[in-house]
Design an enzyme around this catalytic site. Structure first.
Site, PDB file in Angstrom:
ATOM      1  N   ASP A 147       0.816  -1.210   0.000  1.00 16.89           N
ATOM      2  CA  ASP A 147       0.000   0.000   0.000  1.00 16.89           C
ATOM      3  C   ASP A 147       0.851   1.262   0.000  1.00 16.89           C
ATOM      4  OD1 ASP A 147      -2.559  -0.791  -0.329  1.00 16.89           O
ATOM      5  OD2 ASP A 147      -3.274  -0.212   1.648  1.00 16.89           O
ATOM      6  N   ASP A 176     -10.362  -6.793  11.280  1.00 14.66           N
ATOM      7  CA  ASP A 176     -10.196  -8.225  11.509  1.00 14.66           C
ATOM      8  C   ASP A 176     -11.270  -8.769  12.447  1.00 14.66           C
ATOM      9  OD1 ASP A 176      -9.215  -6.731  13.608  1.00 14.66           O
ATOM     10  OD2 ASP A 176      -7.174  -7.500  13.483  1.00 14.66           O
TER      11      ASP A 176
END
Length: 747
Positions: A134, A466
């Site tokens: 990223d 998550d």
């Protein structure tokens, strides 16, 4: 004798912590007695008494969720010998590695993780490793290209000599011991491999010192005109196992998704969804392993262990993901910053495992691709096809686009994944992917008006994507399992100072409370979904970290308030005073015993207790404020990357607190100054007297002193300079707040 083909591939063993259960139950009983005493002691009603009642009610509810989570701990045992008897051919596994910043996450750490994954004890033609960058860094791409050259030597070496630790920087460290050291051939190859890795490390370190790691031409030309948050998709197949060799180098693919300033990219969750789509077009493995860039493989057979659970006759129908615990190789002595996560997973993690399953921790996790695509455990293939736009084997184009997006190639791969069929991309896909399919599924506009991040893939809406994603799976009725073989599956690096640890807790706590306050609240999952009641209580326990900061701060300030105003919040001079005393003693004995049983020292226990108080009243409090501002639409939360680095050896200052001008240190410094003012008030007798005698007792003085001991690193910081000293600006702000508190108390 039982048929080997009917025996389970794994077993769940229930652990009995009888002593822990008894002590936890006694603490709960005492807390309830204390609440009853406060309610029925009419003669003691006062403002601090009422605040104490509210805080202790919260602590009691928290303790109920804690006991429920810990009550039935379990662990799993896998049987590798039965796996090969059960299945004829091992399934494909896609490996996801995520990195976002080459400065905070040095490429040398990332490539060690990648090398350890490529060297798994698993057929190479069944593995494909996807690295999401990223940061769109040419340095990261350069490091991966160079690491691939080293992998051609490293992987055969590891498999030939059955090397256990397959991250070279750990294998060649002083801590690692080499087996087969007596073999002359091995010794010669060992020194050769060490020299090769040394050259690789120097190349990457030298490249990191330059503005550009190499001339931006050829394969690197795409990096010549990029901006961090404004660049097109870059996908490079660094290595392709064209011959399909089972003992060669697995496929390695570099992915940097498109980013545009006006488009949200959803941080790590967005990166994971891009990897899911790109891998769906290329390899479409039925199972996915995702790891953070610092989590190297410590047990090369971990994929086989995880498949024992995922391919078991029962697990195949019920288990959505297999989570491996996080362990760290760079532990500071006695866990000075309270971030090694040893005792907590043993008791709380084991407790989760005995319920509907462990939470998804964001790394070290094996997933079913079909579950990532939104499938529920009670759906058969026909129902799944109808739900996802497939009717009688034909595509319902409108519905499919609404769910998965407009890529026909990806929809086809999703169809195969939902039916658990083998998907073989065409031979030229690797060559054409950059220009065709990948530019579409990895673009920042692809997810617009689709179910990605809502019903499909990693869910958006929280910086703890998550836990949110795992919670959604549990709400649908899926279970999860813990896999913790010996040796430990993965090892990673933890924050090497309190700054990283506090930033990490702030991100966790804000993301978790964001889940609790959203439509994904675990309470709704039980009322309207298939989240089991005790699993709901366990999720409430973990998602309320930030909310705990408010009652803890209030309770920490109560003794100082009582001393300054000459009042009391604890029973004194009567039998009732023994209730909070016994609760305090029993709690500390219970937690200390857990740490000692886990193999930790008493000093590590105290460091964790101290850091628990500090992080709750600083990091978690700011996490709470972040979400409060987000809910009021004043500001949005920001995903803060934790700095990852290799530990420095021989640093005498390891374990010491460091400070900066971040506002996160203001609450802790303020609380410390208020306690010091209260203790000086007691010592000098400056408090207001009632009938010429103080109304507060030894309990308030002890509590105030206990808070000071917990904040001892801050107290030392008041007298140090440089990075180990509290900045003058922080001291000034804390002093103003402390005197405002005293002023309010005086009215």
């Amino acid at each position: 004798m039982a048929n080997q083909n009917t025996l389970p591939l794994y077993e769940k063993i229930w652990v009995k912590h009888t002593c822990s259960r008894a002590m936890d139950s006694l603490i709960l009983l005492l807390l309830l007695v204390l609440l009853g005493y406060r309610v029925f002691s009419h003669d003691h009603y006062s403002f601090p008494w009422f605040v104490a009642l509210l805080c202790e009610s919260w602590f009691t509810l928290t303790w109920v969720t804690t006991i429920s989570t810990k009550w039935t701990p379990a662990r799993t045992i896998t049987h590798l010998d039965r796996l090969f008897l059960r299945i004829g051919e091992l399934p494909q596994v896609d490996l996801f590695v995520t990195t976002a910043d080459p400065m905070l996450e040095p490429p040398i750490i990332t490539i060690n993780t990648v090398l350890s994954l490529l060297a798994l004890d698993y057929p190479s033609n069944k593995l494909a490793c996807y690295v999401s960058d990223d940061g769109c860094s040419p340095l990261t791409f350069y490091a991966l290209v160079e690491a691939t050259k080293f992998a051609k030597l490293w992987i055969p070496f590891c498999k030939k000599y059955n090397v256990q630790v397959r991250a070279p920087f750990r294998y060649f460290s002083e801590e690692a011991t080499a087996n087969n050291i007596d073999l002359p051939e091995f010794e010669q190859e060992w020194f050769k491999m060490k020299e090769e890795y040394g050259q690789l490390s120097r190349k990457i370190q030298n490249a990191a010192q330059k503005l550009n790691p190499c001339p931006l031409v050829g394969e690197y030309a795409v990096f010549s005109k990029i901006q961090l948050r404004n660049h097109p998709t870059i996908i490079k197949v660094i290595w392709e196992n064209k011959e399909g060799l089972s003992d060669g180098v697995p496929q390695l693919i570099y992915v940097s998704r498109e980013k545009r300033p006006q488009r949200p990219h959803h941080y790590k969750a967005g990166a994971m969804n891009v990897l899911t789509r790109v891998s769906g077009l290329m390899t479409n493995a039925p199972f996915i392993l995702n790891v953070d860039c610092d989590m190297y493989v410590n047990n090369p057979k971990i994929a086989l262990h995880a498949l024992c659970i995922l391919l078991d006759s029962k697990g195949e129908k019920e288990v959505a993901f297999v989570q491996c615990p996080q362990r760290f190789y760079d532990a500071v002595k006695d866990d000075a910053y309270g971030n090694q996560l040893v005792a907590l997973p043993m008791y709380i993690g084991g407790g989760f495992a005995g319920l509907q399953g462990i939470i998804y921790a964001g790394t070290n996790c094996f997933h079913r691709r079909k579950v990532i695509y939104g499938l529920s455990p009670d759906h058969d293939v026909q129902n799944a096809k109808k739900d996802f736009g497939f009717i009688n084997g034909t595509l319902s184009e409108k519905k499919t686009i609404q769910i998965f997006g407009g890529s026909k190639g990806f929809v086809e791969s999703a169809n195969h994944a939902l039916e658990e069929m083998t998907f073989s991309p065409n031979e030229n896909l690797f060559k054409s992917l950059d220009l065709e399919a990948a530019s579409e599924v990895a673009s920042c506009d692809y997810e617009y008006s689709t179910a990605w991040g809502k019903q499909v893939g990693w869910l958006y809406g929280s910086t703890s994507e998550d836990v949110l994603t795992g919670l959604e799976m549990h709400t649908k009725g899926w279970r999860s399992e813990v896999c913790s073989p010996d040796p430990m599956a993965f090892m990673g690096c933890s924050p090497q100072d309190n700054l990283g640890q506090m930033a990490q807790h702030k991100r966790w706590s804000s993301g978790l409370v964001d889940i609790f306050l959203s439509s994904h609240c675990p309470i709704f999952g039980t009322l309207f979904g298939k989240l089991q009641f005790r699993e709901c209580l366990a999720y409430i326990w973990i998602t309320n970290w930030a909310l705990r900061s408010v009652p803890e701060i209030c309770y920490a300030l109560l003794p100082a308030y009582c001393i300054i105003t000459n009042s009391s919040f604890l029973p004194n001079k009567e039998p009732g005073m023994w209730i909070p005393t016994i609760v305090f003693v029993m709690y500390n004995i219970a937690t200390l015993s857990e740490y000692l049983i886990s193999g930790l020292s008493a000093r590590a226990w105290w460091n964790n207790q101290r850091m628990g108080r500090i992080t709750t009243m600083t990091s978690c409090f700011f996490g709470f404020l972040d979400i409060l501002l987000k809910r009021l639409r004043i500001s949005d939360t920001v995903f803060e990357i934790t700095k990852k680095d290799q530990p420095s050896c021989g640093d005498e200052n390891v374990g010491r607190f460091t400070f900066n001008e971040s506002p996160i240190f203001v609450p802790g410094t303020t609380i410390l100054l208020i306690q010091l003012i209260a203790l000086v008030t007691t010592w000098r007798g400056w408090q207001r007297l009632v009938k010429n005698e103080p109304r507060y007792g030894l309990g308030e003085v002890f509590c105030s002193a206990y808070v000071v001991v917990c904040y001892l690193p801050f107290l030392k910081g008041l007298f140090w300079k440089g990075k180990y000293g509290v900045p003058l600006s922080t001291i000034f702000k804390a002093t103003v707040l402390a005197f405002l508190f005293v002023r309010v108390c005086g009215k």
